[in-house]
Design a protein around this motif. Structure first.
Motif, PDB file in Angstrom:
ATOM      1  N   ARG A  91       0.805  -1.233   0.000  1.00 40.38           N
ATOM      2  CA  ARG A  91       0.000   0.000   0.000  1.00 40.38           C
ATOM      3  C   ARG A  91       0.836   1.281   0.000  1.00 40.38           C
ATOM      4  O   ARG A  91       0.355   2.330  -0.380  1.00 40.38           O
ATOM      5  CB  ARG A  91      -0.952   0.061   1.218  1.00 40.38           C
ATOM      6  CG  ARG A  91      -2.167  -0.846   1.080  1.00 40.38           C
ATOM      7  CD  ARG A  91      -3.390  -0.028   0.640  1.00 40.38           C
ATOM      8  NE  ARG A  91      -4.460  -0.892   0.177  1.00 40.38           N
ATOM      9  CZ  ARG A  91      -5.447  -1.313   0.935  1.00 40.38           C
ATOM     10  NH1 ARG A  91      -5.494  -0.912   2.194  1.00 40.38           N
ATOM     11  NH2 ARG A  91      -6.368  -2.087   0.441  1.00 40.38           N
ATOM     12  N   VAL A  92       2.095   1.201   0.458  1.00 38.47           N
ATOM     13  CA  VAL A  92       2.916   2.411   0.586  1.00 38.47           C
ATOM     14  C   VAL A  92       3.788   2.608  -0.652  1.00 38.47           C
ATOM     15  O   VAL A  92       3.863   3.719  -1.203  1.00 38.47           O
ATOM     16  CB  VAL A  92       3.822   2.319   1.848  1.00 38.47           C
ATOM     17  CG1 VAL A  92       4.753   3.519   1.946  1.00 38.47           C
ATOM     18  CG2 VAL A  92       2.974   2.161   3.101  1.00 38.47           C
ATOM     19  N   GLY A  93       4.416   1.511  -1.093  1.00 42.90           N
ATOM     20  CA  GLY A  93       5.451   1.636  -2.131  1.00 42.90           C
ATOM     21  C   GLY A  93       4.940   1.769  -3.546  1.00 42.90           C
ATOM     22  O   GLY A  93       5.432   1.098  -4.460  1.00 42.90           O
ATOM     23  N   ALA A  97      11.631   5.032   6.548  1.00 38.21           N
ATOM     24  CA  ALA A  97      11.292   5.805   5.351  1.00 38.21           C
ATOM     25  C   ALA A  97       9.801   6.140   5.319  1.00 38.21           C
ATOM     26  O   ALA A  97       9.403   7.238   4.911  1.00 38.21           O
ATOM     27  CB  ALA A  97      11.677   5.017   4.107  1.00 38.21           C
ATOM     28  N   LEU A  98       9.002   5.210   5.780  1.00 36.83           N
ATOM     29  CA  LEU A  98       7.553   5.456   5.809  1.00 36.83           C
ATOM     30  C   LEU A  98       7.246   6.664   6.703  1.00 36.83           C
ATOM     31  O   LEU A  98       6.445   7.523   6.357  1.00 36.83           O
ATOM     32  CB  LEU A  98       6.859   4.189   6.338  1.00 36.83           C
ATOM     33  CG  LEU A  98       5.388   4.288   6.740  1.00 36.83           C
ATOM     34  CD1 LEU A  98       4.528   4.725   5.565  1.00 36.83           C
ATOM     35  CD2 LEU A  98       4.887   2.943   7.247  1.00 36.83           C
ATOM     36  N   THR A 134      -2.938   6.149  -0.899  1.00 38.90           N
ATOM     37  CA  THR A 134      -2.552   7.482  -0.400  1.00 38.90           C
ATOM     38  C   THR A 134      -3.019   7.648   1.044  1.00 38.90           C
ATOM     39  O   THR A 134      -2.257   8.085   1.915  1.00 38.90           O
ATOM     40  CB  THR A 134      -3.178   8.579  -1.290  1.00 38.90           C
ATOM     41  OG1 THR A 134      -2.907   8.273  -2.653  1.00 38.90           O
ATOM     42  CG2 THR A 134      -2.621   9.957  -0.948  1.00 38.90           C
ATOM     43  N   LYS A 135      -4.278   7.272   1.279  1.00 39.62           N
ATOM     44  CA  LYS A 135      -4.836   7.404   2.639  1.00 39.62           C
ATOM     45  C   LYS A 135      -4.075   6.548   3.635  1.00 39.62           C
ATOM     46  O   LYS A 135      -3.724   6.981   4.730  1.00 39.62           O
ATOM     47  CB  LYS A 135      -6.293   6.913   2.627  1.00 39.62           C
ATOM     48  CG  LYS A 135      -7.297   8.004   2.692  1.00 39.62           C
ATOM     49  CD  LYS A 135      -8.696   7.444   2.603  1.00 39.62           C
ATOM     50  CE  LYS A 135      -9.237   6.950   3.915  1.00 39.62           C
ATOM     51  NZ  LYS A 135     -10.693   6.743   3.887  1.00 39.62           N
ATOM     52  N   GLN A 136      -3.822   5.294   3.225  1.00 41.35           N
ATOM     53  CA  GLN A 136      -3.145   4.371   4.139  1.00 41.35           C
ATOM     54  C   GLN A 136      -1.761   4.896   4.522  1.00 41.35           C
ATOM     55  O   GLN A 136      -1.359   4.854   5.678  1.00 41.35           O
ATOM     56  CB  GLN A 136      -3.033   2.994   3.470  1.00 41.35           C
ATOM     57  CG  GLN A 136      -2.358   1.940   4.315  1.00 41.35           C
ATOM     58  CD  GLN A 136      -3.119   1.636   5.609  1.00 41.35           C
ATOM     59  OE1 GLN A 136      -4.345   1.778   5.654  1.00 41.35           O
ATOM     60  NE2 GLN A 136      -2.395   1.261   6.650  1.00 41.35           N
ATOM     61  N   THR A 137      -1.053   5.414   3.532  1.00 37.26           N
ATOM     62  CA  THR A 137       0.303   5.918   3.789  1.00 37.26           C
ATOM     63  C   THR A 137       0.238   7.134   4.716  1.00 37.26           C
ATOM     64  O   THR A 137       1.001   7.233   5.687  1.00 37.26           O
ATOM     65  CB  THR A 137       1.003   6.258   2.455  1.00 37.26           C
ATOM     66  OG1 THR A 137       0.959   5.092   1.634  1.00 37.26           O
ATOM     67  CG2 THR A 137       2.440   6.687   2.668  1.00 37.26           C
ATOM     68  N   ILE A 146      17.911   2.616  -4.767  1.00 37.05           N
ATOM     69  CA  ILE A 146      17.113   1.516  -5.322  1.00 37.05           C
ATOM     70  C   ILE A 146      15.773   1.560  -4.605  1.00 37.05           C
ATOM     71  O   ILE A 146      15.731   1.769  -3.381  1.00 37.05           O
ATOM     72  CB  ILE A 146      17.809   0.156  -5.069  1.00 37.05           C
ATOM     73  CG1 ILE A 146      19.164   0.102  -5.804  1.00 37.05           C
ATOM     74  CG2 ILE A 146      16.925  -1.018  -5.482  1.00 37.05           C
ATOM     75  CD1 ILE A 146      20.013  -1.134  -5.469  1.00 37.05           C
ATOM     76  N   THR A 147      14.678   1.400  -5.353  1.00 37.17           N
ATOM     77  CA  THR A 147      13.366   1.461  -4.702  1.00 37.17           C
ATOM     78  C   THR A 147      12.545   0.222  -5.074  1.00 37.17           C
ATOM     79  O   THR A 147      12.400  -0.107  -6.247  1.00 37.17           O
ATOM     80  CB  THR A 147      12.604   2.745  -5.109  1.00 37.17           C
ATOM     81  OG1 THR A 147      12.545   2.823  -6.531  1.00 37.17           O
ATOM     82  CG2 THR A 147      13.280   4.002  -4.573  1.00 37.17           C
ATOM     83  N   TYR A 148      12.045  -0.447  -4.058  1.00 37.26           N
ATOM     84  CA  TYR A 148      11.195  -1.630  -4.263  1.00 37.26           C
ATOM     85  C   TYR A 148       9.734  -1.179  -4.319  1.00 37.26           C
ATOM     86  O   TYR A 148       9.316  -0.302  -3.549  1.00 37.26           O
ATOM     87  CB  TYR A 148      11.327  -2.609  -3.094  1.00 37.26           C
ATOM     88  CG  TYR A 148      12.544  -3.500  -3.123  1.00 37.26           C
ATOM     89  CD1 TYR A 148      13.820  -2.961  -3.190  1.00 37.26           C
ATOM     90  CD2 TYR A 148      12.412  -4.879  -3.050  1.00 37.26           C
ATOM     91  CE1 TYR A 148      14.944  -3.790  -3.193  1.00 37.26           C
ATOM     92  CE2 TYR A 148      13.533  -5.713  -3.039  1.00 37.26           C
ATOM     93  CZ  TYR A 148      14.785  -5.163  -3.114  1.00 37.26           C
ATOM     94  OH  TYR A 148      15.888  -5.985  -3.108  1.00 37.26           O
ATOM     95  N   GLY A 149       8.975  -1.824  -5.181  1.00 40.99           N
ATOM     96  CA  GLY A 149       7.530  -1.600  -5.169  1.00 40.99           C
ATOM     97  C   GLY A 149       6.896  -2.452  -4.078  1.00 40.99           C
ATOM     98  O   GLY A 149       7.566  -3.306  -3.468  1.00 40.99           O
ATOM     99  N   GLU A 150       5.630  -2.185  -3.802  1.00 43.94           N
ATOM    100  CA  GLU A 150       4.901  -3.016  -2.838  1.00 43.94           C
ATOM    101  C   GLU A 150       4.804  -4.439  -3.392  1.00 43.94           C
ATOM    102  O   GLU A 150       4.790  -4.628  -4.615  1.00 43.94           O
ATOM    103  CB  GLU A 150       3.501  -2.451  -2.605  1.00 43.94           C
ATOM    104  CG  GLU A 150       2.649  -2.396  -3.871  1.00 43.94           C
ATOM    105  CD  GLU A 150       1.209  -1.956  -3.621  1.00 43.94           C
ATOM    106  OE1 GLU A 150       0.719  -2.110  -2.496  1.00 43.94           O
ATOM    107  OE2 GLU A 150       0.571  -1.478  -4.576  1.00 43.94           O
ATOM    108  N   GLU A 151       4.677  -5.423  -2.523  1.00 44.33           N
ATOM    109  CA  GLU A 151       4.500  -6.794  -3.002  1.00 44.33           C
ATOM    110  C   GLU A 151       3.189  -6.913  -3.780  1.00 44.33           C
ATOM    111  O   GLU A 151       2.142  -6.455  -3.320  1.00 44.33           O
ATOM    112  CB  GLU A 151       4.446  -7.773  -1.818  1.00 44.33           C
ATOM    113  CG  GLU A 151       4.249  -9.206  -2.298  1.00 44.33           C
ATOM    114  CD  GLU A 151       3.769 -10.142  -1.189  1.00 44.33           C
ATOM    115  OE1 GLU A 151       2.932  -9.724  -0.372  1.00 44.33           O
ATOM    116  OE2 GLU A 151       4.229 -11.286  -1.160  1.00 44.33           O
TER     117      GLU A 151
END
Ligand code: FNR
Length: 319
Positions: free
Chosen positions: A14-16, A235-236, A271-274, A31-36
């Motif tokens: 939900r964040v990435g 980071a979050l 967006t809301k969750q983050t 380096i940036t990982y996407g959400e699973e």
């Protein structure tokens, strides 16, 4: 992919999504990982070039939901993290996205019952044959780098043994979250057990767990000997953790995050969750800000809450 001394944004459900990844990169993430994303889910998607936004979208057939959005700017630092329990399915899913990302990562650490019951995430930690099958299948058939992210097993010896098998499958790097499956997020990460993996392997190891300030990147690197460092909650809570010059104010980072969500048309749920995760850390959802964010239903609502309605109108009118 180069891993030496890299600071990495961890995968976060939900964040990435694209705005958060771009925000982290702007502050210095290499380096940036996407959400699973689960293989079944991406297999239901078709790849679409979105000329309005300048993005590549993976859109679910039938619902029209954007499951994964990326843009050219992040192509060389983006890791697509997947949940899978099957080599053939993992490969089909990876082939869909592989030319838009730098690496494909398999999540082998998720402790949620949804993942475990589907044989994914941490369930893979006790299935070395299947792990080998998935990783070698991806390695042999993809041009992009293949990596995976694990948690610690019950003993350091077991973690090292599994890590060695993973190394033999030909992955480019291994990320180790220094907690066991049963550990809570507040339990301290066991950096010494990450160090045991580093000592046993010759591929790059990415150390993950308890990095909350810029100085901690160096501290965990020295303690573990890892090639690179990955950060999630630090980071979050404040994505500017990646700035060598020091963190910016949380309020400014939050506003910049929202502006990027407006610009890249991020989903309101993510967006809301983050924002809620950020608020919960610094304040409380029961206070005024938390309550209005919780009640909001659209990105326009969120823009109003944070006084960004002018920016919202400008962006949407010019899109
Ligand atoms: C996570 N984590 C996680 N891990 C993963 O492999 N795939 C994922 O999608 C997620 N999602 C996720 C969401 C959120 C909100 C959090 C806080 C965490 C775990 C994460 O990547 C990391 O391994 C742990 O949080 C430990 O790192 P920190 O938080 O101590 O830096």
């Amino acid at each position: 992919m180069e891993y030496e001394n890299k600071h990495i944004l961890a995968p976060m459900v939900r964040v990435g999504t694209l705005p958060f990844r771009l925000l982290a990169a702007e502050y210095g993430a290499n380096i940036t990982y996407g959400e699973e994303i689960i293989d079944h889910k991406i297999l239901k998607c078709e790849r679409r070039v979105n000329d309005y936004l300048g993005t590549t979208d993976f859109v679910e057939r039938g619902t029209g939901d954007v499951v994964f959005r990326t843009c050219h700017e992040e192509r060389n630092r983006l890791v697509f993290q997947m949940g899978s329990s099957d080599a053939v399915r993992a490969l089909a899913a990876a082939e869909l996205v592989s030319k838009d990302v730098a690496a494909i990562d398999i999540n082998m650490g998720c402790p949620r019952s949804f993942s475990i019951s589907g044989g994914m995430g941490a369930a893979l930690l006790s299935k070395p044959e299947l792990v080998h099958d998935i990783l070698t299948t991806l390695r042999r058939n993809l041009n992009s780098a293949v990596t995976c992210k694990i948690r610690l097993l019950n003993s350091s010896q077991d973690t090292v043994e599994l890590s060695r098998r993973i190394e033999m499958s030909g992955v480019s790097a291994l990320a180790v979250h220094g907690r066991r499956v049963k550990d809570r997020p507040r339990d301290p990460a066991k950096w010494s057990e990450i160090a045991d993996v580093v000592s046993a392997l010759s591929i790059p190891v990415i150390a993950n767990g308890d990095v909350f300030d810029y100085e901690h990147f160096e501290r965990i690197k020295i303690a573990t000997g890892a090639t690179a460092v990955m950060v999630a909650r630090g980071a979050l809570w404040n994505a500017s953790i990646f700035r060598a010059e020091g963190k910016l104010s949380w309020e400014d980072v939050k506003r910049e995050y929202l502006r990027k969500c407006i610009l890249w048309d991020n989903g309101v749920k993510s967006t809301k969750q983050t924002l809620k995760e950020m608020i919960m850390h610094y304040s409380c959802l029961e206070l005024a800000e938390g309550k209005v964010v919780t009640k909001s239903q659209t990105i326009a609502d969120l823009a109003n809450i944070y006084g960004e309605e002018g920016y919202y109108q400008f962006v949407t009118k010019n899109r």
